[in-house]
Write a protein that holds these residues in place. Structure first.
Motif, short mmCIF file in Angstrom:
data_model
loop_
_atom_site.label_atom_id
_atom_site.label_comp_id
_atom_site.label_asym_id
_atom_site.label_seq_id
_atom_site.Cartn_x
_atom_site.Cartn_y
_atom_site.Cartn_z
N SER A 88 0.82 -1.21 0.00
CA SER A 88 0.00 0.00 0.00
C SER A 88 0.85 1.27 0.00
O SER A 88 0.43 2.31 -0.51
N TYR A 89 2.04 1.20 0.56
CA TYR A 89 2.93 2.36 0.62
C TYR A 89 3.79 2.48 -0.64
O TYR A 89 3.95 3.57 -1.20
N ARG A 104 12.32 6.58 5.40
CA ARG A 104 12.07 6.90 6.81
C ARG A 104 10.58 7.08 7.08
O ARG A 104 10.07 6.70 8.14
N GLY A 105 9.88 7.65 6.10
CA GLY A 105 8.44 7.79 6.24
C GLY A 105 7.75 6.44 6.34
O GLY A 105 6.80 6.27 7.11
N TYR A 106 8.24 5.48 5.57
CA TYR A 106 7.68 4.13 5.65
C TYR A 106 7.91 3.53 7.03
O TYR A 106 7.01 2.93 7.63
N ALA A 108 8.26 5.05 9.84
CA ALA A 108 7.41 5.71 10.84
C ALA A 108 5.97 5.23 10.72
O ALA A 108 5.28 5.03 11.72
N ARG A 109 5.50 5.02 9.51
CA ARG A 109 4.12 4.60 9.31
C ARG A 109 3.92 3.12 9.62
O ARG A 109 2.84 2.72 10.06
N ARG A 110 4.94 2.31 9.40
CA ARG A 110 4.81 0.85 9.53
C ARG A 110 4.48 0.43 10.96
O ARG A 110 3.78 -0.54 11.18
N LYS A 111 5.04 1.10 11.95
CA LYS A 111 4.80 0.78 13.35
C LYS A 111 5.03 -0.71 13.64
O LYS A 111 4.19 -1.42 14.19
#
Length: 342
Positions: A88-89, A104-106, A108-111
């Protein structure tokens, strides 16, 4: 999409980007995305970047996974599971757009756990390098990854192993667990193992299939088996239905994750496939196995790697240092002791 210089339309059961050039001529190109949302994102990127954006990360990764599966690579299933969480990303992204901030955004979003994120981003990097080698893209971007976690691998005590093993039910599962402990082989090596690499006369197995490309995850070549492992293999041999040692119902086993999850829940002891390798090594060290021999058995190129992880478990670890720390036995010391005792 009305404000865009193009439209998204159906084309032979798929999606296509449609536009008119300066002379009014109509053009259309097929898109790789499977749904309209993805097609719109892919079209925006393609319009902005031109032909450089034809191939999305999603299309490239799925081509890579299909190639891995066709080659019979055992870890392809694990990679496919990882891609489900990543798609999805990354699916509609052009590889030309990937930079450190996006990775880095991935993260942070992945958790998710750091190890999981590192694995997923590493897989992405490998897939894009494969795409470059296959000339699907001109260049593969560098993929940022978080620093590796400081992992301390736990090993099982003898009692913990027996409690866990009592809850391993299926014959193929019990065979895998015994081989995992006694060979200290990595999961992929055992799942790759075929009967033609079992030498009954010498009581050995060859963990490297013909033609295997040597990777950073090194394997021992040919290793001996103890009596219990040989007996377990003989029993499995009589019931074999495929060329693979670890099989079930006439099919090769691609992943043992569920096996360990089920037995862990029943026994109350969390065990992973890789933990068996570590446990076998610790038990061997505790029994006094020389580090040089243990290194060779585990497939380490340098015994320093083995010593770093397992030397502390040997009975004589640092005993020589301790024995060299002695009080000076001089006449002066003895006289002083005599004065103090008087």
């Amino acid at each position: 999409m009305s404000d865009q210089p193009f439209t998204i339309q159906r084309l032979r059961g798929a999606w296509a980007i449609v536009w008119r050039d300066g002379d009014g001529n109509r053009h259309r190109q097929a898109l790789a995305a499977p749904d309209r949302i993805g097609a719109e994102a892919e079209a925006r990127q393609r319009w902005r970047l031109g032909n450089r954006s034809r191939r999305t990360v999603g299309g490239l990764v799925e081509a890579y996974l299909a190639d891995r599966k066709a080659e019979g690579i055992v870890t392809a299933d694990r990679q496919a599971d990882a891609w489900k969480a990543m798609k999805s990303y990354w699916g509609d992204v052009s590889p030309n757009l990937i930079d450190k901030d996006m990775a880095r955004g991935y993260a942070a979003r992945r958790k998710a756990a750091t190890a999981t994120i590192r694995y997923e981003l590493s897989m992405l990097s490998v897939a894009l390098r494969w795409a470059k080698d296959e000339k699907l893209i001109d260049a593969a971007p560098e993929i940022w990854r978080p620093a590796p976690p400081d992992r301390k691998q736990r090993h099982l005590s003898q009692q913990e192993f027996e409690t866990f093993f009592a809850q391993v039910k299926a014959p193929h599962a019990r065979l895998y667990v015994l081989l995992g402990l006694y060979t200290m082989a990595r999961p992929a090596a055992l799942l790759d193992l075929t009967w033609d690499r079992v030498d009954w006369k010498r009581g050995t197995i060859d963990l490297n299939p013909p033609g295997r490309t040597r990777t950073a995850k090194k394997r021992a070549e040919t290793i001996p088996l103890n009596d219990e492992a040989i007996e377990a293999l003989k029993l499995a041999w009589t019931a074999r239905q495929t060329d693979y040692v670890i099989e079930r119902g006439g099919k090769r086993i691609a992943n043992v994750k569920k096996l360990f999850q089920a037995a862990s829940e029943r026994s109350g002891i969390h065990v992973t496939a890789y933990m068996l390798r570590h446990t076998g090594a610790v038990w061997a060290a505790e029994a006094g196995a020389p580090m040089s021999e243990l290194a060779q058995f585990m497939g380490h190129d340098d015994s320093r790697t083995t010593e770093k992880h397992y030397a502390r478990y040997t009975p004589g670890f640092l005993r020589g240092v301790a024995n060299r720390v002695r009080r000076a036995e001089t006449t002066e010391v003895q006289m002083n002791l005599g004065v103090l005792s008087a």
